[in-house]
Design a protein around this motif. Sequence first.
Motif, short mmCIF file in Angstrom:
data_model
loop_
_atom_site.label_atom_id
_atom_site.label_comp_id
_atom_site.label_asym_id
_atom_site.label_seq_id
_atom_site.Cartn_x
_atom_site.Cartn_y
_atom_site.Cartn_z
N ASN A 77 21.81 5.03 -16.30
CA ASN A 77 20.46 5.76 -16.71
C ASN A 77 20.32 6.96 -15.54
N PHE A 78 19.46 8.02 -16.02
CA PHE A 78 19.39 9.17 -15.18
C PHE A 78 18.39 8.56 -14.00
N ALA A 79 17.48 7.92 -14.16
CA ALA A 79 16.69 7.59 -12.92
C ALA A 79 17.51 6.86 -12.01
N ASN A 80 18.19 5.88 -12.21
CA ASN A 80 19.31 5.23 -11.32
C ASN A 80 20.23 6.00 -10.48
N THR A 81 20.90 6.87 -11.61
CA THR A 81 21.71 8.02 -11.00
C THR A 81 21.15 8.71 -9.82
N ALA A 84 20.19 6.93 -6.82
CA ALA A 84 21.54 6.91 -5.90
C ALA A 84 21.85 8.07 -5.10
N ALA A 85 21.67 9.28 -6.00
CA ALA A 85 21.94 10.59 -5.35
C ALA A 85 20.89 10.90 -4.17
N ALA A 86 19.80 10.75 -4.26
CA ALA A 86 18.87 10.84 -3.38
C ALA A 86 19.21 10.11 -1.88
N LEU A 87 19.47 8.63 -2.21
CA LEU A 87 19.81 7.73 -1.09
C LEU A 87 21.01 8.27 -0.52
N GLY A 88 22.03 8.94 -1.23
CA GLY A 88 23.20 9.66 -0.35
C GLY A 88 23.16 10.98 0.11
N ARG A 119 12.32 11.89 -15.56
CA ARG A 119 13.23 10.62 -14.98
C ARG A 119 13.97 10.90 -13.80
N SER A 120 13.97 12.31 -13.26
CA SER A 120 15.01 12.68 -12.14
C SER A 120 14.40 12.70 -10.79
N PHE A 121 15.10 11.78 -9.90
CA PHE A 121 14.43 11.82 -8.57
C PHE A 121 15.09 12.91 -7.52
N VAL A 122 15.85 13.70 -8.16
CA VAL A 122 16.61 15.12 -7.35
C VAL A 122 16.41 16.07 -8.26
N ASP A 123 16.44 17.21 -8.01
CA ASP A 123 16.68 18.40 -8.56
C ASP A 123 17.95 18.27 -9.66
N ALA A 442 10.21 7.51 -2.13
CA ALA A 442 9.71 8.32 -3.62
C ALA A 442 9.22 7.51 -4.46
N ASP A 443 8.19 7.63 -4.80
CA ASP A 443 7.42 6.53 -5.77
C ASP A 443 7.29 7.06 -7.37
N ARG A 444 7.89 8.20 -7.41
CA ARG A 444 7.88 8.70 -8.57
C ARG A 444 9.08 9.83 -8.79
N PRO A 445 9.37 10.22 -9.85
CA PRO A 445 10.45 10.94 -10.01
C PRO A 445 9.97 12.59 -9.74
N LEU A 446 10.54 13.16 -8.65
CA LEU A 446 10.07 14.50 -8.37
C LEU A 446 10.99 15.44 -8.76
#
Length: 454
Positions: A77-81, A84-88, A119-123, A442-446
């Motif tokens: 799903n896009f949140a997990n994806t 993962a992106a942010a962590l990397g 859903r997205s944690f990165v742009d 991040a506690d929410r998708p920014l």
Amino acid sequence: MIQGLSVGILIRGGTIVLKDTITVGEVLVDEGKVVRVGKSIESGYSKVVNASGKLVLPGAVDPHVHGREPGLLHKDNFANTTKAAALGGVTTVLEMPNTLPPVDSPERLVEKRELLSSRSFVDFGLYAVLYDYPGDAEKRIRELLEVGAIGFKAFLAQTTGNLPPPSFRSLYVALKLSGELGFPVVFHAEDRGCVEYFTELARGRGLEGLAAYNEARPPLCEELSIEYVASIARATGGRAYIAHLSSSTAFTIVKRYRGSSAKIYVETTPTYLFFDYEEHSHFGPLLKVNPPIRSSSNRRELWAALRSGLVDVVGSDHAPHAPHEKQGSIWEAAAGIPGVQHVLSLMVHAALEGLIDVGKVVELCSENPAKVFGLYPRKGSLLPGADADIVIVDPSKEYVVREEDLAYVHKLTPVIGMRLRGKVEKVLLRGELVVDDGELVADRPLGTFLSRRW
Ligand SMILES: [Zn+2]
């Protein structure tokens, strides 16, 4: 957890890595933007991040991500994806259109944009698919650009979602328009007929495994397809972006068209740079990707091509599947592996191992993708006014990639167990600390939606 870092952050004493310069200095961030990069900026900030001994890079832009939402949630799903992106250290992802339904109309693009915005944690930016649009292809393409498509993706060979390839007419119209308006058309470049013929031969001989899969989709299939695309790009002045180039022999074609009226961009992925079917045959279907992983000598040539400037972008081709889809024979298993979490880390590791310059990593993973997709200098740079998407890496840290560190729903990647140098420690997204000490804070998708400037 540290929140509210959006005012006056000074990143002090880090080694700031840009394409052509490496300097020790400070980065000043305010209101989500880079204010200044330089030596000893005066004091008085609400927050100081000590980065001495660390590398400070612009956030990576991964232009090749299949986030699987909507419609394919059993894969990921896009949140997990995007976690993962942010962590990397990937602060921007460009999301492929072969979800369900595929992004082939302005309405569907707007729907996907709304869905992923929550859903997205990165742009993120969104591709639209290019296939045979009957009627007025140009009108459809313009409408999709109007609602913010970052580019178009054409699948010239069999792929996830079985999207049909574009007709010559749609391809010609799209490439012509790409030259006029400046957006790229991204190609999965493998020739269908070629793939069909060699697959039949390899399967008919009862072959199995990654070497057989390479035989079923030989470099010739990539070469034919790139020649086809590049010649249309030359005739139209179009901007063709060859996704996940795997065969080193294809560079002879790319070289021939560079410097013509065509703009040919080349992307490769860490999968082709770090794996081959000789040394890594034991992975079997887990390492099945399209185009296939190649020989060890091809892998060496790919690194040489990358060093000599023939590769523009390293993207992940992040393409997760569920465990049951990656099992069985090489012929039945799904093609694709997740990769967005380690695309930058693998390239930083390569730099620390002396395989490439660290400035080259910034060029391939941040600056060039931002430029190709019309996001530069807002993304992919640390110029004043750029979004403060910043990655701080500790080059002295070595670590082994563990399954439990992966944010993917299904942790099916050959990087598990690899020992890597250079750990992503902190990540800022538009000035907000989203990763600290290598953990997601991040506690929410920014993440916000990005469209190109055109
Ligand atoms: Zn892909």
